[in-house]
Design a protein around this motif. Structure first.
Motif: not given
Length: 567
Positions: A330-331, A335, A339, A342-343
Motif C-alpha cells: 500500500d506504500k 498516503w 495516513r 486519510e484511509k
C-alpha cells in the motif's frame, strides 16, 4: 495615532504574507490539483486533452509508429476484464498493455490509458524476466521464445519455452488474474553434463520520466520497499547514484499519480533491489536473487515472482498486500503522515459514494458527519468564548495597568484565567482538529484514482480539479482564459461569501487588527483556494453553512456572546 499606524502596518504585513506567501507554502505542503478536464467556451462545456494521463502516450516524436513496432515480432495476446495488450516473444517482454476501464479524458470517444509500450516506440516502457548465468549462456533480448498458447487470460496461463543449444532449457509460466497481477514461474532445467548455477531476476525499463508532477506530499517516480520501509526517488535525482537495497521481502517499480508498475520477487527469498539510470533518459527498476542456485545435471530449479501493472485502486492494493503477503504494497499510494486519517476518510467516502452514486453528495454527507462528531467540542468552544467575552473588561484593565511590565501582565492574565476558569485556547480546538481533516480529504481527492474524473453537478465534471467556470470571462462567453492566479471560479466565490457570512454572525472583535483581518480574510481566501480541487471547496462551503446553523443554535444556548461586554 501611533497605535492606529502600528495596527495598520501589522495588518498590511499579515495580509501580504497570506496573499503572496501562502501560494509558496501551499505548493510545498499541498499536492497540486489535477489539471482541469473541461473549459467553458461560449457557454458550452468543452473537454480538454490530458497528455499527462497516459504514461506511454503516442507522440509525434515517436521513433517508429507503435503499430509498426508491434507487428515486427511474434506475440501472445493479453485479454482480461481490465487489461488488453500482448507479450513480445522476442525477449519474452510484457511491453504492450492498455487499461480497459480508464480513459485519458472524460470525452465519450476518449482512448484508454496505455501503460506499456515496446522498445522502438515513443516512451518505451516494458517488463521482463531472466537469469544471470554461470557456466552457460542464458536467453537475452534477442531470444525468440515458443508459446503454448496464443492468448493469456484469467484461467488460461501461457508457458514460454526456449533453449540455449548447450543442454539447458528455460521456461516462464505466465498467468494473470482478473485485475492487474501477473505471476511468473521461472524454471531452468539442466540437460548438460556439468552443474551450472543461476540467479533469477526481473526488470522494469522505462524511457523518459513521468509527465505527472512529483511533489513533496505526492510522490511520482521510482520507488522501492526494502526492510519494511519505502524509498521514494525523484526522477531528477535518480542518476545521482545507483541505489541497491539488499532485502528479504519487498519490491521495486515506478509510480505515477494513478498508475503503478512493480516487480515483486518471492517475498521469502533474499534479493537485491536496484533503482538505476541509463543513457538517453532511461530508468530501470529490477531485482536479482542474491544467492546463486546450483542446478545439477538432470535437475531443475524454479523461482516464482509477480509483476503488477495497472491502476492504484485502494481496495485492490490493500487486498494484494493481505492476500499475497506483499510487504507494504500500500506504500505505492503516498498516503504520508496523515495516513491514519486519510484511509478511514477514503473508505467512508467511498462507502457514501456507493450509497448515493455521486461523489459531490458523498463529500457533503462526509462534512455533515464530521460536523456532528465535532459538535460536542463546538459546544465547549462557544462556552469558552462566552467566558472569554465576560472577562474582556478585566483583561483590558490589566493591559492598561501593566502595559509597561509585560512579564507581570502575563502573570496577572494567567491568574485571571485560572480564577475565572477560562481556557483562552479552547476556541481554537475545532479549527485545529479540522486542519488535518481538510489536508487528509485533499490528499484523498488528489491521490486516489477512485476520485479521478468524478463529476458533481452542472459544469463540475471532475471534483479533483479546480472550478473551470469564472465570471472574469463572463462565464465562458468571452474568448479569454484568465491567468491561473486570478481565475476565480464560482465555488471559490461561494467559499468567500460563506466565510464572510460566518464572520458576520460572530461578535465583532474588540481588537482593531483582528477586525481588519476578519474583514478581508474571506476575500483573500477566494484567491488562495481558487487553484485547489473543487471537492475541497465543496467541503469547506458545506462546513461553513453547517457552522452558521450551529452558531445560530449555540447563540441561543449562550446569549452572553451576543451582548456587549460590561465596561
Amino acid at each position: 495615532m501611533k497605535d492606529e499606524q502600528k495596527n495598520f502596518i501589522t495588518f498590511a504585513v499579515l495580509a501580504a504574507f497570506i496573499l503572496f506567501g501562502w501560494p509558496i507554502i501551499a505548493g510545498w505542503v499541498f499536492p497540486t490539483a489535477n489539471p482541469p478536464v473541461t473549459r467553458i467556451e461560449a457557454g458550452e462545456t468543452k473537454v480538454l486533452p490530458n497528455p499527462a494521463a497516459d504514461p506511454a502516450a503516442d507522440a509525434p516524436q515517436a521513433i517508429r509508429d507503435r503499430n509498426v513496432v508491434l507487428a515486427e515480432t511474434p506475440r501472445v495476446r493479453i485479454d482480461t476484464p481490465t487489461l488488453s495488450g500482448s507479450i513480445n516473444l522476442k525477449g519474452a517482454r510484457i511491453d504492450d498493455l492498455v487499461l480497459k476501464n480508464y480513459d485519458q479524458t472524460i470525452a465519450e470517444n476518449s482512448p484508454p490509458i496505455r501503460l506499456l509500450s515496446p522498445a522502438g516506440a515513443a516512451q518505451a516502457y516494458f517488463a521482463g524476466f531472466g537469469w544471470r548465468a554461470s557456466g552457460f549462456t542464458a536467453p537475452d533480448a534477442d531470444t525468440i521464445w515458443r508459446a503454448t498458447g496464443d492468448v493469456l487470460a484469467p484461467g488460461r496461463p501461457v508457458t514460454l519455452d526456449a533453449d540455449n543449444g548447450q543442454g539447458q532449457r528455460f521456461r516462464i509460466e505466465l498467468s494473470i488474474d482478473e485485475n492487474y497481477m501477473f505471476t511468473a514461474r521461472q524454471t531452468v532445467a539442466n540437460g548438460g553434463g556439468a552443474p551450472v548455477s543461476v540467479q533469477p531476476y526481473g526488470y522494469l525499463s522505462r524511457r523518459g520520466a513521468s509527465t505527472d508532477v512529483d511533489q513533496w506530499v505526492a510522490h511520482v517516480g521510482p520507488m522501492a520497499v526494502r526492510d519494511g520501509s519505502a524509498v521514494y526517488v525523484d526522477y531528477d535525482e535518480a542518476n545521482e547514484e545507483q541505489r541497491r537495497y539488499p532485502t528479504t521481502g519487498g519490491w521495486a517499480g515506478f509510480t505515477d499519480s494513478y498508475w503503478l508498475t512493480a516487480m515483486i520477487p518471492d517475498q521469502a527469498a533474499p534479493v537485491e533491489l536496484q533503482l538505476r539510470t541509463g543513457a538517453g533518459d532511461l530508468f530501470q527498476a529490477d531485482y536479482v536473487v542474491r544467492d546463486a542456485r546450483p542446478v545439477a545435471p538432470g535437475r531443475s530449479v524454479t523461482q516464482t515472482a509477480r509483476f503488477f501493472a495497472g491502476a492504484k485502486e485502494v481496495k485492490l492494493i490493500d487486498a494484494y498486500e493481505g492476500d499475497l503477503g506483499i510487504v507494504q504494497f500500500d506504500k505505492a499510494i503516498d498516503w504520508g503522515w496523515f495516513r491514519i486519517i486519510e484511509k478511514p476518510i477514503f473508505y467512508y467516502l467511498e462507502w457514501l459514494f456507493r450509497l448515493v452514486g455521486n461523489f459531490g453528495v458523498a463529500i457533503i454527507l462526509l462534512t455533515v458527519t464530521i460536523r456532528l462528531l465535532l459538535f460536542p467540542i463546538a459546544q465547549r468552544q462557544f462556552a469558552s468564548m462566552a467566558q472569554m467575552r465576560a472577562v474582556q473588561p478585566k483583561l483590558k484593565a490589566l493591559q492598561e495597568r501593566f502595559k509597561e511590565d509585560k512579564p507581570r501582565l502575563q502573570q496577572e492574565m494567567m491568574a485571571l484565567y485560572k480564577a475565572e476558569k477560562v481556557n483562552p485556547l479552547a476556541g481554537c480546538l475545532p479549527m485545529l482538529l479540522q486542519i488535518p481533516i481538510m489536508f487528509a480529504l485533499y490528499k484523498v481527492l488528489i491521490l486516489t484514482i477512485e476520485m479521478r474524473h468524478q463529476p458533481f453537478a452542472l459544469w463540475i465534471r471532475d471534483l479533483s480539479a479546480p472550478d473551470p467556470l469564472t465570471p472574469l470571462n463572463l462565464f465562458g462567453l468571452l474568448p479569454f482564459t484568465p491567468p491561473g492566479f486570478i481565475a476565480i471560479g464560482v465555488f471559490p466565490i461561494l467559499l468567500g461569501i460563506s466565510m464572510w457570512a460566518q464572520f458576520k454572525l460572530n461578535p465583532a472583535p474588540m481588537d482593531e487588527v483582528q477586525k481588519q483581518v476578519f474583514a478581508i480574510m474571506p476575500w483573500m481566501l477566494m484567491f488562495i483556494m481558487a487553484p485547489f480541487a473543487v471537492g475541497l471547496q465543496l467541503y469547506w462551503i458545506t462546513s461553513n453553512v453547517l457552522t452558521m446553523a450551529q452558531q445560530w443554535w449555540l447563540y441561543r444556548q449562550h446569549p452572553a456572546l451576543k451582548t456587549a461586554p460590561a465596561k
